[in-house]
Design a protein around this motif. Structure first.
Motif, PDB file in Angstrom:
ATOM      1  N   UNK A 199     -17.027  21.232  43.587  1.00  0.00           N
ATOM      2  CA  UNK A 199     -17.706  22.393  43.152  1.00  0.00           C
ATOM      3  C   UNK A 199     -16.989  23.026  42.121  1.00  0.00           C
ATOM      4  N   UNK A 200     -15.689  23.384  42.207  1.00  0.00           N
ATOM      5  CA  UNK A 200     -14.854  23.973  41.021  1.00  0.00           C
ATOM      6  C   UNK A 200     -14.943  23.221  39.823  1.00  0.00           C
ATOM      7  N   UNK A 201     -14.757  21.865  40.095  1.00  0.00           N
ATOM      8  CA  UNK A 201     -14.642  20.746  39.098  1.00  0.00           C
ATOM      9  C   UNK A 201     -16.000  20.762  38.366  1.00  0.00           C
ATOM     10  N   UNK A 202     -17.101  20.938  39.037  1.00  0.00           N
ATOM     11  CA  UNK A 202     -18.429  20.867  38.327  1.00  0.00           C
ATOM     12  C   UNK A 202     -18.122  22.125  37.346  1.00  0.00           C
ATOM     13  N   UNK A 203     -18.094  23.422  37.860  1.00  0.00           N
ATOM     14  CA  UNK A 203     -18.078  24.586  36.977  1.00  0.00           C
ATOM     15  C   UNK A 203     -17.158  24.190  35.885  1.00  0.00           C
ATOM     16  N   UNK A 204     -15.999  23.884  35.944  1.00  0.00           N
ATOM     17  CA  UNK A 204     -15.054  23.414  35.131  1.00  0.00           C
ATOM     18  C   UNK A 204     -15.778  22.784  33.820  1.00  0.00           C
ATOM     19  N   UNK A 205     -16.398  21.747  34.500  1.00  0.00           N
ATOM     20  CA  UNK A 205     -16.960  20.532  33.630  1.00  0.00           C
ATOM     21  C   UNK A 205     -18.098  21.395  32.558  1.00  0.00           C
ATOM     22  N   UNK A 206     -18.807  22.124  33.542  1.00  0.00           N
ATOM     23  CA  UNK A 206     -20.045  22.838  32.788  1.00  0.00           C
ATOM     24  C   UNK A 206     -19.781  23.781  31.716  1.00  0.00           C
TER      25      UNK A 206
ATOM     26  N   UNK B 173     -10.540  18.753  31.175  1.00  0.00           N
ATOM     27  CA  UNK B 173     -11.169  18.802  32.571  1.00  0.00           C
ATOM     28  C   UNK B 173     -11.665  17.417  32.888  1.00  0.00           C
ATOM     29  N   UNK B 174     -11.884  16.574  31.860  1.00  0.00           N
ATOM     30  CA  UNK B 174     -12.333  14.989  31.992  1.00  0.00           C
ATOM     31  C   UNK B 174     -11.387  14.370  32.871  1.00  0.00           C
ATOM     32  N   UNK B 175      -9.934  14.521  32.511  1.00  0.00           N
ATOM     33  CA  UNK B 175      -8.946  14.022  33.021  1.00  0.00           C
ATOM     34  C   UNK B 175      -8.957  14.148  34.695  1.00  0.00           C
ATOM     35  N   UNK B 176      -9.227  15.640  34.923  1.00  0.00           N
ATOM     36  CA  UNK B 176      -9.315  15.807  36.212  1.00  0.00           C
ATOM     37  C   UNK B 176     -10.321  15.279  37.348  1.00  0.00           C
ATOM     38  N   UNK B 177     -11.575  15.027  36.464  1.00  0.00           N
ATOM     39  CA  UNK B 177     -12.616  14.419  36.890  1.00  0.00           C
ATOM     40  C   UNK B 177     -12.206  12.890  37.064  1.00  0.00           C
TER      41      UNK B 177
END
Lengths: 207, 93
Positions: free
Chosen positions: A143-150, A156-160
């Motif tokens: 969920x935090x990653x989704x917010x960061x990507x949004x 942030x793509x690297x974290x994904x």
């Protein structure tokens, strides 16, 4: 599973090749077909190599899940795909966690605990714990990653990619526990692909 | 783990091929590779299918079936979103 049958081996090799080709040729329109074909072949091989005792329940829940997934796809307000793909790592992480917990609750069924043994072997314990931790970490981080990507944060793509790769390594732990070489190969493709993307330099947006 | 020796050779080879292939593909355009990788990350549903197919206990079976539900949501939604993306040609990320 004690030995890999010829049909299953061909299906596993075919699915791994299709997925690998899909990743390599990901720019072409054929890539998605290759990925879907590889996944369908792998799921078919999984079911072919086992005696399915809960088929009605499994088919019902798979159909229900597919229906919910279809509703997600048809959601009309979706403007960008990447945040949704990031959020989908939540059910994937939970799937990993629940699978590991199911094995943990019934280890004798999968030959990782003999009936006369009191505790799991050290390697099996580490694999099981690793899969549970990875599943939980993915579920927490999605969920935090989704917010960061949004939010369009740079890099942030690297974290994904790293989190998608973690699904591969968690799946590898499950595959080794279940003694499933075909699933282990596919897990390695996803894990290595994720960490390769994570390790590559950040590119400009719009890439 | 009856296939341990074969896997000890096979898995590093597959990992190396994946690293080389992914690097080559992502050097030109990394987004399509990332999109497909996120969709492929739903493969743990295979483990859930195997576990739910074989477990006998009620609690473990329930966990396996829930895992199938969640995994199939991610699988269908992931590939479906990519299909929608490829048809519309939208999304700048």
């Amino acid at each position: 599973m004690t030995a890999l049958s010829g049909v299953a081996a061909i299906a596993w090799v075919g699915s791994a090749l299709l997925m690998l080709l899909g990743l390599v040729r990901s720019r072409s329109e054929l890539a998605l077909r290759l990925g879907i074909g590889g996944m369908a072949l792998a799921i078919g091989a999984s079911l072919y190599t086992h005696d399915v005792v809960n088929l009605p329940e499994m088919v019902s829940l798979a159909a229900l899940g597919a229906g919910i997934g279809y509703l997600v796809v048809r959601w009309p307000t979706i403007r960008s795909v990447l945040p949704i793909l990031a959020l989908l790592l939540l059910p994937i992480g939970l799937c990993l966690l629940l699978t590991a917990l199911a094995i943990d609750r019934n280890p004798i069924a999968f030959d990782i605990l003999r009936p006369d043994d009191a505790t799991l072997a050290s390697l099996s314990w580490w694999l099981l714990t690793g899969a549970e931790l990875i599943g939980a970490a993915m579920a927490i981080a999605a969920a935090p990653l989704c917010r960061a990507v949004s939010g369009g944060r740079r890099g942030v793509e690297r974290w994904l990619a790293a989190l998608a790769g973690l699904a591969g390594w968690g799946g590898l732990a499950i595959a080794l526990l279940l003694n499933e070489p075909g699933m282990a190969v596919i897990a390695t493709i996803v894990g290595a692909g994720g960490f390769t993307l994570c390790a590559m330099p950040v590119r400009a947006r719009g890439d | 783990m009856t296939h341990a020796t074969a896997l000890a050779v096979l898995l590093p080879t597959v990992a190396l091929l994946t690293v080389l292939g992914t690097r080559a593909a992502a050097r030109r355009h990394s987004r399509p590779v990332l999109d497909l990788l996120c969709a492929l990350a739903a493969f743990p549903v295979m483990g859930a299918l195997i576990v739910a197919a074989e477990v006998g206990g009620a609690g473990a079976r329930l966990l396996g079936l829930l895992a199938i539900l969640l995994g199939s949501i991610a699988l269908v939604a992931g590939f479906g979103l990519l299909e929608r993306l490829s048809r519309s040609g939208e999304d700048a990320g």
